[in-house]
Design a protein around this motif. Structure first.
Motif, PDB file in Angstrom:
ATOM      1  N   GLU A  29       0.863  -1.176   0.000  1.00  0.00           N
ATOM      2  CA  GLU A  29       0.000   0.000   0.000  1.00  0.00           C
ATOM      3  C   GLU A  29       0.902   1.229   0.000  1.00  0.00           C
ATOM      4  N   SER A  30       0.603   2.186  -0.871  1.00  0.00           N
ATOM      5  CA  SER A  30       1.436   3.382  -0.953  1.00  0.00           C
ATOM      6  C   SER A  30       1.252   4.232   0.300  1.00  0.00           C
ATOM      7  N   LEU A  31       2.291   4.993   0.630  1.00  0.00           N
ATOM      8  CA  LEU A  31       2.229   5.838   1.814  1.00  0.00           C
ATOM      9  C   LEU A  31       1.701   7.227   1.499  1.00  0.00           C
ATOM     10  N   ASP A  32       1.327   7.488   0.257  1.00  0.00           N
ATOM     11  CA  ASP A  32       0.787   8.797  -0.095  1.00  0.00           C
ATOM     12  C   ASP A  32      -0.706   8.857   0.233  1.00  0.00           C
ATOM     13  N   ALA A  33      -1.345   9.937  -0.141  1.00  0.00           N
ATOM     14  CA  ALA A  33      -2.751  10.153   0.203  1.00  0.00           C
ATOM     15  C   ALA A  33      -3.692   9.195  -0.527  1.00  0.00           C
ATOM     16  N   GLN A  34      -3.310   8.720  -1.715  1.00  0.00           N
ATOM     17  CA  GLN A  34      -4.206   7.854  -2.485  1.00  0.00           C
ATOM     18  C   GLN A  34      -4.326   6.448  -1.902  1.00  0.00           C
ATOM     19  N   LYS A  35      -3.344   5.993  -1.141  1.00  0.00           N
ATOM     20  CA  LYS A  35      -3.349   4.644  -0.552  1.00  0.00           C
ATOM     21  C   LYS A  35      -3.556   3.574  -1.630  1.00  0.00           C
ATOM     22  N   THR A  36      -2.816   3.699  -2.715  1.00  0.00           N
ATOM     23  CA  THR A  36      -2.901   2.758  -3.825  1.00  0.00           C
ATOM     24  C   THR A  36      -2.405   1.389  -3.388  1.00  0.00           C
ATOM     25  N   LYS A  37      -3.093   0.349  -3.813  1.00  0.00           N
ATOM     26  CA  LYS A  37      -2.673  -1.024  -3.522  1.00  0.00           C
ATOM     27  C   LYS A  37      -1.902  -1.566  -4.722  1.00  0.00           C
ATOM     28  N   LEU A  38      -0.914  -2.406  -4.455  1.00  0.00           N
ATOM     29  CA  LEU A  38      -0.067  -2.974  -5.497  1.00  0.00           C
ATOM     30  C   LEU A  38       0.323  -4.377  -5.067  1.00  0.00           C
ATOM     31  N   ILE A  39       0.298  -5.300  -6.013  1.00  0.00           N
ATOM     32  CA  ILE A  39       0.813  -6.640  -5.746  1.00  0.00           C
ATOM     33  C   ILE A  39       2.153  -6.734  -6.451  1.00  0.00           C
ATOM     34  N   ALA A  40       3.218  -6.806  -5.668  1.00  0.00           N
ATOM     35  CA  ALA A  40       4.573  -6.848  -6.206  1.00  0.00           C
ATOM     36  C   ALA A  40       4.996  -8.298  -6.372  1.00  0.00           C
ATOM     37  N   ASN A  41       5.198  -8.704  -7.611  1.00  0.00           N
ATOM     38  CA  ASN A  41       5.630 -10.057  -7.918  1.00  0.00           C
ATOM     39  C   ASN A  41       7.138 -10.133  -7.694  1.00  0.00           C
ATOM     40  N   LEU A  42       7.590 -11.060  -6.869  1.00  0.00           N
ATOM     41  CA  LEU A  42       9.004 -11.154  -6.534  1.00  0.00           C
ATOM     42  C   LEU A  42       9.876 -11.554  -7.717  1.00  0.00           C
ATOM     43  N   SER A  43       9.290 -12.157  -8.739  1.00  0.00           N
ATOM     44  CA  SER A  43      10.097 -12.543  -9.889  1.00  0.00           C
ATOM     45  C   SER A  43      10.370 -11.370 -10.819  1.00  0.00           C
ATOM     46  N   THR A  44       9.572 -10.305 -10.738  1.00  0.00           N
ATOM     47  CA  THR A  44       9.771  -9.171 -11.636  1.00  0.00           C
ATOM     48  C   THR A  44      10.130  -7.877 -10.919  1.00  0.00           C
ATOM     49  N   ALA A  45       9.694  -7.683  -9.703  1.00  0.00           N
ATOM     50  CA  ALA A  45       9.941  -6.431  -8.982  1.00  0.00           C
ATOM     51  C   ALA A  45      11.036  -6.628  -7.942  1.00  0.00           C
ATOM     52  N   LYS A  46      11.811  -5.576  -7.740  1.00  0.00           N
ATOM     53  CA  LYS A  46      12.835  -5.597  -6.695  1.00  0.00           C
ATOM     54  C   LYS A  46      12.359  -4.717  -5.554  1.00  0.00           C
ATOM     55  N   LEU A  47      12.327  -5.306  -4.361  1.00  0.00           N
ATOM     56  CA  LEU A  47      11.912  -4.584  -3.168  1.00  0.00           C
ATOM     57  C   LEU A  47      13.126  -4.341  -2.289  1.00  0.00           C
ATOM     58  N   ALA A  48      13.203  -3.149  -1.701  1.00  0.00           N
ATOM     59  CA  ALA A  48      14.287  -2.819  -0.779  1.00  0.00           C
ATOM     60  C   ALA A  48      13.666  -2.295   0.516  1.00  0.00           C
ATOM     61  N   ALA A  49      13.895  -3.002   1.596  1.00  0.00           N
ATOM     62  CA  ALA A  49      13.387  -2.578   2.901  1.00  0.00           C
ATOM     63  C   ALA A  49      14.230  -1.408   3.404  1.00  0.00           C
ATOM     64  N   LEU A  50      13.586  -0.331   3.822  1.00  0.00           N
ATOM     65  CA  LEU A  50      14.318   0.871   4.224  1.00  0.00           C
ATOM     66  C   LEU A  50      15.209   0.633   5.429  1.00  0.00           C
ATOM     67  N   ASN A  51      14.802  -0.236   6.336  1.00  0.00           N
ATOM     68  CA  ASN A  51      15.627  -0.460   7.520  1.00  0.00           C
ATOM     69  C   ASN A  51      16.879  -1.282   7.211  1.00  0.00           C
ATOM     70  N   GLU A  52      17.016  -1.786   5.987  1.00  0.00           N
ATOM     71  CA  GLU A  52      18.201  -2.553   5.602  1.00  0.00           C
ATOM     72  C   GLU A  52      19.093  -1.820   4.597  1.00  0.00           C
ATOM     73  N   ILE A  53      18.670  -0.661   4.117  1.00  0.00           N
ATOM     74  CA  ILE A  53      19.435   0.073   3.105  1.00  0.00           C
ATOM     75  C   ILE A  53      20.625   0.764   3.757  1.00  0.00           C
ATOM     76  N   THR A  54      21.760   0.690   3.087  1.00  0.00           N
ATOM     77  CA  THR A  54      22.953   1.397   3.522  1.00  0.00           C
ATOM     78  C   THR A  54      23.452   2.277   2.385  1.00  0.00           C
ATOM     79  N   ILE A  55      24.241   3.277   2.744  1.00  0.00           N
ATOM     80  CA  ILE A  55      24.811   4.220   1.790  1.00  0.00           C
ATOM     81  C   ILE A  55      26.309   3.992   1.761  1.00  0.00           C
ATOM     82  N   PHE A  56      26.901   4.056   0.577  1.00  0.00           N
ATOM     83  CA  PHE A  56      28.334   3.856   0.451  1.00  0.00           C
ATOM     84  C   PHE A  56      29.082   4.897   1.270  1.00  0.00           C
ATOM     85  N   GLY A  57      29.998   4.433   2.117  1.00  0.00           N
ATOM     86  CA  GLY A  57      30.830   5.322   2.920  1.00  0.00           C
ATOM     87  C   GLY A  57      32.284   5.157   2.520  1.00  0.00           C
ATOM     88  N   LEU A  58      33.120   6.073   2.975  1.00  0.00           N
ATOM     89  CA  LEU A  58      34.543   5.991   2.653  1.00  0.00           C
ATOM     90  C   LEU A  58      35.187   4.790   3.333  1.00  0.00           C
TER      91      LEU A  58
END
Length: 165
Positions: A29-58
């Motif tokens: 479900e989108s976090l915007d005002a429309q609350k759009t629903k989406l079925i993300a197929n794991l074979s075609t879509a890539k999902l990234a959990a925000l609590n696991e994302i890291t940024i390249f550091g030196l």
């Protein structure tokens, strides 16, 4: 901040909340005002959990949650449509040791846009659920030696004689 269950979907703008899982993927479900629903197929879509994302550091990678925490404490966060140099300067204040060659301006814009989506949500101010910590075990009792248990012999399956046709 509790970003558990918040994901970014490749090819889709904005952020999504994982509601349920089915055989082929996730119901989002989108976090915007429309609350759009989406079925993300794991074979075609890539999902990234925000609590696991890291940024390249030196030296070490920087957790996105740490950057969001510093952005929350910052005096003012620039708009996504501001000048690229201004965005880069701001990003140096919240993630000073990021790798400038690997972190593109599009990545910075995406992180800032995610922050603007999340900053007013209640989940952004609540604490993340801590991993369960095991209590100290009571004093160990002296181990008793147990006699080895003999295994019972396995019964062989007999084949039925083949029937003639």
């Amino acid at each position: 901040m509790n970003l558990q269950g918040i994901v970014a979907v490749s090819g889709k703008p904005g952020l999504w909340r994982a509601l349920a899982q089915n055989k082929t993927g996730y119901v989002l479900e989108s976090l915007d005002a429309q609350k759009t629903k989406l079925i993300a197929n794991l074979s075609t879509a890539k999902l990234a959990a925000l609590n696991e994302i890291t940024i390249f550091g030196l030296e070490d990678d920087i957790k996105l949650t740490d950057v969001f925490g510093r952005m929350k404490d910052a005096a003012s966060v620039p708009a996504v449509k501001d000048d690229g140099k201004k965005l880069r300067e701001f990003f140096y204040t919240v993630a000073a040791d990021h790798d400038e060659e690997k972190v593109y301006s599009s990545d910075i814009k995406k992180i800032i846009s995610w922050f603007h989506i999340l900053k007013d949500m209640p989940l952004f101010s609540e604490e993340a659920p801590a991993a369960p910590v095991a209590d100290e075990a009571p004093a160990a009792e002296p181990e008793k030696e147990e006699a080895p248990v003999a295994e019972a012999p396995k019964a062989k399956a007999k084949k039925a004689p083949a029937k003639k046709a």
